[in-house]
Design a protein around this motif. Structure first.
Motif, short mmCIF file in Angstrom:
data_model
loop_
_atom_site.label_atom_id
_atom_site.label_comp_id
_atom_site.label_asym_id
_atom_site.label_seq_id
_atom_site.Cartn_x
_atom_site.Cartn_y
_atom_site.Cartn_z
N PHE A 1 2.51 -7.45 3.12
CA PHE A 1 1.19 -7.54 3.73
C PHE A 1 1.33 -7.96 5.19
O PHE A 1 2.03 -8.92 5.51
CB PHE A 1 0.32 -8.57 2.99
CG PHE A 1 0.03 -8.19 1.56
CD1 PHE A 1 -1.13 -7.50 1.25
CD2 PHE A 1 0.91 -8.50 0.54
CE1 PHE A 1 -1.41 -7.13 -0.06
CE2 PHE A 1 0.65 -8.13 -0.77
CZ PHE A 1 -0.52 -7.45 -1.07
N ALA A 2 0.64 -7.24 6.07
CA ALA A 2 0.73 -7.54 7.50
C ALA A 2 -0.58 -7.18 8.18
O ALA A 2 -1.12 -6.09 7.96
CB ALA A 2 1.88 -6.77 8.14
N GLY A 3 -1.09 -8.08 9.00
CA GLY A 3 -2.30 -7.80 9.74
C GLY A 3 -3.50 -8.55 9.21
O GLY A 3 -3.48 -9.11 8.11
N ALA A 4 -4.54 -8.57 10.00
CA ALA A 4 -5.73 -9.37 9.70
C ALA A 4 -6.77 -8.56 8.93
O ALA A 4 -7.04 -7.40 9.26
CB ALA A 4 -6.36 -9.87 11.00
N PRO B 1 1.38 -5.14 11.93
CA PRO B 1 1.89 -4.02 11.14
C PRO B 1 2.86 -3.13 11.92
O PRO B 1 3.90 -2.72 11.38
CB PRO B 1 0.62 -3.26 10.74
CG PRO B 1 -0.44 -4.32 10.72
CD PRO B 1 -0.10 -5.23 11.87
N ALA B 2 2.55 -2.84 13.19
CA ALA B 2 3.45 -1.99 13.98
C ALA B 2 4.77 -2.69 14.26
O ALA B 2 5.84 -2.07 14.23
CB ALA B 2 2.77 -1.61 15.30
N ALA B 3 4.73 -4.01 14.50
CA ALA B 3 5.96 -4.75 14.75
C ALA B 3 6.84 -4.76 13.50
O ALA B 3 8.07 -4.62 13.59
CB ALA B 3 5.63 -6.18 15.19
N LEU B 4 6.22 -4.93 12.35
CA LEU B 4 6.99 -4.91 11.10
C LEU B 4 7.52 -3.52 10.82
O LEU B 4 8.68 -3.35 10.42
CB LEU B 4 6.11 -5.40 9.95
CG LEU B 4 6.74 -5.41 8.56
CD1 LEU B 4 8.00 -6.26 8.53
CD2 LEU B 4 5.73 -5.91 7.52
N ALA B 5 6.69 -2.50 11.04
CA ALA B 5 7.13 -1.13 10.79
C ALA B 5 8.33 -0.76 11.65
O ALA B 5 9.24 -0.04 11.21
CB ALA B 5 5.97 -0.16 11.06
N ALA B 6 8.38 -1.27 12.88
CA ALA B 6 9.48 -0.97 13.79
C ALA B 6 10.81 -1.53 13.28
O ALA B 6 11.88 -1.04 13.66
CB ALA B 6 9.18 -1.51 15.18
N ALA B 7 10.73 -2.57 12.43
CA ALA B 7 11.94 -3.19 11.91
C ALA B 7 12.41 -2.56 10.60
O ALA B 7 13.47 -2.93 10.10
CB ALA B 7 11.70 -4.69 11.71
N LEU B 8 11.64 -1.62 10.06
CA LEU B 8 11.95 -1.03 8.76
C LEU B 8 12.27 0.45 8.90
O LEU B 8 11.99 1.08 9.92
CB LEU B 8 10.77 -1.22 7.81
CG LEU B 8 10.34 -2.67 7.54
CD1 LEU B 8 9.11 -2.69 6.64
CD2 LEU B 8 11.48 -3.45 6.90
N ASP B 9 12.85 1.00 7.85
CA ASP B 9 13.22 2.42 7.83
C ASP B 9 12.10 3.23 7.19
O ASP B 9 11.96 3.25 5.97
CB ASP B 9 14.52 2.59 7.05
CG ASP B 9 15.01 4.04 7.04
OD1 ASP B 9 14.54 4.82 7.89
OD2 ASP B 9 15.87 4.36 6.19
N VAL C 1 9.62 0.78 1.57
CA VAL C 1 8.67 -0.33 1.58
C VAL C 1 7.30 0.18 2.01
O VAL C 1 7.19 1.00 2.93
CB VAL C 1 9.13 -1.44 2.54
CG1 VAL C 1 8.10 -2.56 2.65
CG2 VAL C 1 10.48 -2.02 2.09
N ALA C 2 6.26 -0.29 1.35
CA ALA C 2 4.89 -0.02 1.78
C ALA C 2 4.35 -1.23 2.52
O ALA C 2 4.45 -2.36 2.03
CB ALA C 2 4.00 0.31 0.59
N ILE C 3 3.81 -1.01 3.71
CA ILE C 3 3.14 -2.07 4.46
C ILE C 3 1.65 -1.97 4.17
O ILE C 3 1.02 -0.94 4.45
CB ILE C 3 3.40 -1.94 5.97
CG1 ILE C 3 4.89 -2.11 6.27
CG2 ILE C 3 2.59 -2.97 6.74
CD1 ILE C 3 5.24 -1.92 7.74
N ILE C 4 1.10 -3.03 3.59
CA ILE C 4 -0.34 -3.09 3.35
C ILE C 4 -0.93 -3.66 4.64
O ILE C 4 -0.88 -4.86 4.89
CB ILE C 4 -0.67 -3.97 2.14
CG1 ILE C 4 0.21 -3.59 0.94
CG2 ILE C 4 -2.14 -3.87 1.80
CD1 ILE C 4 0.08 -2.15 0.49
N ALA C 5 -1.44 -2.78 5.47
CA ALA C 5 -1.73 -3.12 6.86
C ALA C 5 -3.19 -3.48 7.07
O ALA C 5 -4.09 -2.82 6.54
CB ALA C 5 -1.36 -1.94 7.77
#
Length: 268
Positions: free
Chosen positions: A65-68, A14-22, A4-8
């Motif tokens: 997408f995550a973050g402001a 973004p860090a909270a979502l990243a911690a839940a992913l591999d 998964v790519a997080i568009i931060a």
């Protein structure tokens, strides 16, 4: 499952979502650095199509997408030929408001072949379901929550904000472009004569998504700092639409609410 790519954007989400992913791929829009994360890939809106190709080369099929972020200023000199063809859609969306801009961005990613998933899909533990998470509410609080939900629904329908403060049926403040912190600071600074007697009910801060909002993007977010700000504003607690609001570091939110005598209510 593919990577998964997080568009931060900016902030802690973004860090909270990243911690839940591999091992997600962290991608940051130029000028917006996520807190406690080092981006793997940067990009600009003017070179969106090359960014799509970079994601494909990295084996990405899903983005979140995550973050402001704020509406970017576009530099015509930086557009590549492929992205330049998207300019009319991008400009029309930017002029139509935040909701329209986000819808077009999601459409562009999907048209490029990516699956767009929200925080609730990828990290459901960050989006609490219905329940009383700290403290308890009175009938007055319940009535204030009903009133606040009506106000926030009206605000969201015209793309203004996702929160408000209500005490004893009176709306003390609404969330607009300056955001939640500014609104709660405004309430904290109200003269006592402009707000009802707290002995009859201290009021609450209420948060909810906009009506018809694509819940994969731009969900409202609360965190421990919100609890502190609500206490400083003299409120009795925070209520929000269950399943529609992201809570960053919920255990710390609950601990601070308990210590400060506030309730936290994910309202069905």
């Amino acid at each position: 499952m593919s990577r998964v790519a997080i568009i931060a954007g900016a902030g802690r989400l973004p860090a909270a979502l990243a911690a839940a992913l591999d091992a997600p791929l962290i991608c940051a829009l130029d000028g917006y650095s996520p807190q406690d994360l080092i981006p793997d890939l940067g990009f600009r809106v003017e070179r969106l199509v090359p960014f799509f190709h970079a994601l494909e080369d990295a084996g990405i099929t899903t983005v979140s997408f995550a973050g402001a972020v704020q509406r970017p200023s576009l530099d015509p000199a930086l557009f590549d030929p492929a992205t330049a063809q998207l300019v009319p859609r991008l400009l029309a969306a930017l002029q139509a408001g935040d909701d329209a801009t986000l819808r077009v961005v999601v459409d562009l990613f999907e048209e490029a072949g990516f699956c767009v998933q929200g925080t609730a899909d990828l990290a459901p533990m960050l989006v609490p379901g219905a329940g009383m998470l700290a403290g308890s509410v009175t009938p007055r609080d319940e009535a204030d929550a009903i009133r606040a939900a009506v106000i926030v629904h009206a605000l969201g329908a015209v793309d203004v904000g996702q929160g408000c403060v209500v005490a004893q049926g009176l709306c003390l403040a609404v969330e607009a472009l300056p955001g939640t912190d500014a609104m709660l600071a405004q309430v904290a600074g109200l003269q006592m004569g402009l707000r009802p007697d707290p002995a009859r009910g201290r009021g609450l801060f209420y948060k909810a998504p906009k009506p018809g909002q694509d819940r994969r993007i731009d969900l409202p977010t609360l965190g421990p700092a919100t609890v502190e700000a609500a206490a400083a504003a003299g409120l009795g607690g925070i209520a929000w639409e269950a399943g529609g609001v992201i809570c960053l570091d919920l255990p710390q939110m609950v601990a601070r609410a308990d210590a400060l005598g506030l309730f936290l209510w994910a309202r069905a």
